[in-house]
Design a protein around this motif. Structure first.
Motif, PDB file in Angstrom:
ATOM      1  N   PRO A  65       0.813  -1.237   0.000  1.00 57.37           N
ATOM      2  CA  PRO A  65       0.000   0.000   0.000  1.00 57.37           C
ATOM      3  C   PRO A  65       0.835   1.270   0.000  1.00 57.37           C
ATOM      4  CG  PRO A  65      -0.926  -1.609   1.519  1.00 57.37           C
ATOM      5  CD  PRO A  65       0.372  -2.185   1.038  1.00 57.37           C
ATOM      6  N   ASP A  66       1.965   1.277   0.747  1.00 61.16           N
ATOM      7  CA  ASP A  66       2.777   2.500   0.787  1.00 61.16           C
ATOM      8  C   ASP A  66       3.676   2.655  -0.441  1.00 61.16           C
ATOM      9  OD1 ASP A  66       4.565   0.473   1.304  1.00 61.16           O
ATOM     10  OD2 ASP A  66       5.397   1.359   3.118  1.00 61.16           O
ATOM     11  N   GLU A  67       3.585   1.706  -1.380  1.00 61.63           N
ATOM     12  CA  GLU A  67       4.331   1.813  -2.633  1.00 61.63           C
ATOM     13  C   GLU A  67       3.477   2.401  -3.756  1.00 61.63           C
ATOM     14  OE1 GLU A  67       7.430  -1.917  -1.949  1.00 61.63           O
ATOM     15  OE2 GLU A  67       5.734  -2.176  -3.302  1.00 61.63           O
ATOM     16  N   ILE A  68       2.257   2.796  -3.423  1.00 62.39           N
ATOM     17  CA  ILE A  68       1.343   3.396  -4.402  1.00 62.39           C
ATOM     18  C   ILE A  68       0.959   4.786  -3.910  1.00 62.39           C
ATOM     19  CG2 ILE A  68      -0.859   3.208  -5.601  1.00 62.39           C
ATOM     20  CD1 ILE A  68      -0.735   0.185  -5.131  1.00 62.39           C
ATOM     21  N   VAL A  69       1.111   5.763  -4.761  1.00 60.96           N
ATOM     22  CA  VAL A  69       0.748   7.143  -4.430  1.00 60.96           C
ATOM     23  C   VAL A  69      -0.412   7.554  -5.331  1.00 60.96           C
ATOM     24  CG1 VAL A  69       1.504   9.551  -4.387  1.00 60.96           C
ATOM     25  CG2 VAL A  69       3.083   7.729  -3.702  1.00 60.96           C
ATOM     26  N   ALA A  70      -1.496   7.992  -4.727  1.00 53.79           N
ATOM     27  CA  ALA A  70      -2.671   8.424  -5.484  1.00 53.79           C
ATOM     28  C   ALA A  70      -2.583   9.919  -5.739  1.00 53.79           C
ATOM     29  CB  ALA A  70      -3.946   8.084  -4.721  1.00 53.79           C
ATOM     30  N   GLY A  71      -2.347  10.293  -6.991  1.00 53.99           N
ATOM     31  CA  GLY A  71      -2.277  11.703  -7.348  1.00 53.99           C
ATOM     32  C   GLY A  71      -3.628  12.222  -7.816  1.00 53.99           C
ATOM     33  N   VAL A  72      -3.637  13.448  -8.246  1.00 55.58           N
ATOM     34  CA  VAL A  72      -4.875  14.053  -8.733  1.00 55.58           C
ATOM     35  C   VAL A  72      -5.337  13.364 -10.008  1.00 55.58           C
ATOM     36  CG1 VAL A  72      -5.919  16.184  -9.603  1.00 55.58           C
ATOM     37  CG2 VAL A  72      -4.306  16.277  -7.685  1.00 55.58           C
ATOM     38  N   ARG A  73      -4.395  12.981 -10.856  1.00 55.61           N
ATOM     39  CA  ARG A  73      -4.741  12.411 -12.150  1.00 55.61           C
ATOM     40  C   ARG A  73      -4.633  10.888 -12.189  1.00 55.61           C
ATOM     41  NH1 ARG A  73      -4.752  16.216 -16.299  1.00 55.61           N
ATOM     42  NH2 ARG A  73      -4.141  18.322 -15.651  1.00 55.61           N
ATOM     43  N   VAL A  74      -3.580  10.339 -11.621  1.00 52.28           N
ATOM     44  CA  VAL A  74      -3.358   8.895 -11.716  1.00 52.28           C
ATOM     45  C   VAL A  74      -2.775   8.367 -10.413  1.00 52.28           C
ATOM     46  CG1 VAL A  74      -2.951   8.911 -14.211  1.00 52.28           C
ATOM     47  CG2 VAL A  74      -1.034   9.220 -12.637  1.00 52.28           C
TER      48      VAL A  74
END
Length: 320
Positions: free
Chosen positions: A116-125
């Motif tokens: 889970p901490d290897e994924i960053v949720a940005g505004v676009r993707v």
């Protein structure tokens, strides 16, 4: 000629899936209208939508649910990459185990487990974190380029991670593909650098048998007044090395550089100024002028290379 109906506000300035269009009340015929383009199968976008890598990634991620990774994530984070890789048209997407790897034209689909901490949720993707992105590059980049990318993680201004976090991350990747390459790069990485070229220069000097220089070590005069923070330096020999990129060519910057270096020389320092020409070989087989110049400065200040050790000889095994 019949004009297509106006898109709902939530779909006007971004790629959207056909399913989203239908949920917003658009007919199948409307999704095929001439004012829409198809970034990929199952996705539409207004013709006026900016055609850029982030928009392509957004479109692909929207229809696949995959995470942007590897070189594509590296571009989003701003990692310094070789020019041959930075502008590739292909997109890298990672799917979780159990889900089919993405298969689209100009898409490299990966299938791997992400914490889970290897994924960053940005505004676009959604994309892989800086640490995970760097680790995935271990299977793509050369050792030097991986070190340069790693130094970018730990850069002096706005670093993307810390040394402790990096080491803890690597400790959890033992046995994984790419771990050995990442560990080799980690041994050569240094924190607080200012530019990829400084890292490249440091690696060149070490590879040619010169001592490892310090990074951004401040210089003071006899009264304790600060003079400058050279890119690289040898404190014992009082040698400052400055790499001047293209932005140093302007008149104002050049005057500042001259004043900077004169103050260092007045304080007893030998200043070596290098540019890209010093990092490029003049001819095949010739030593880089960066190496020649720094070695000459070190020798002038009393440095002598350590004698090479002869290989240890082992006694032959007696016949049995």
């Amino acid at each position: 000629m019949h004009q297509p109906s106006e898109l709902p506000p939530q779909l006007r300035h971004r790629p959207f899936t056909v399913a989203e269009a239908h949920a917003a009340g658009l007919s199948r015929r409307r999704t095929r209208a001439r004012d829409l383009v198809k970034p990929c199968h199952g996705v539409r976008a207004a013709v006026a939508t900016k055609d850029s890598l982030p928009e392509r990634l957004r479109a692909l991620a929207a229809v696949t649910g995959a995470v942007v990774s590897h070189l594509s994530a590296a571009v989003l984070w701003g990692f310094p990459l070789p020019l041959a890789l930075e502008y590739l048209a292909v997109v890298h997407l990672t799917s979780a185990p159990g889900r089919r790897a993405v298969r689209y034209k100009n898409v490299v689909g990966h299938q791997q487990s992400l914490e889970p901490d290897e994924i960053v949720a940005g505004v676009r993707v959604r994309c892989t974190s800086p640490l995970r992105t760097w680790f995935d590059l271990a299977g793509i980049l050369s050792l030097d380029d991986l070190v340069i990318a790693g130094d970018f993680l730990l850069r002096r201004r706005s670093p993307l991670t810390t040394v402790d976090a990096l080491d803890a991350f690597l400790a959890g990747k033992q046995g994984r593909a790419g771990y050995r390459c990442a560990l080799r790069a980690r041994a050569l990485m240094r924190a607080n650098t200012d530019s990829p070229k400084e890292t490249e220069l440091r690696l060149i000097l070490i590879r040619h048998g010169l001592p490892e220089p310090g990074i951004i070590v401040p210089i003071f005069d006899e009264t304790g007044r600060w003079i400058q923070d050279p890119d690289l330096s040898y404190e014992r020999e009082k040698i400052a090395i400055q790499y001047d990129g293209g932005h140093h060519a302007g008149p104002s910057q050049r005057r500042g550089d001259i004043y900077r270096d004169e103050n260092a020389r007045d304080a007893g320092w030998r200043v070596v100024v290098l540019t890209q020409r010093d990092l490029d070989p003049f001819a095949p087989g010739m030593e880089l002028t960066a190496v020649t110049g720094v070695r000459a400065a070190l020798t002038e200040r009393g440095w002598t290379p350590e004698p090479r050790r002869s290989p240890r000889r082992t006694a032959p095994t007696p016949p049995t």
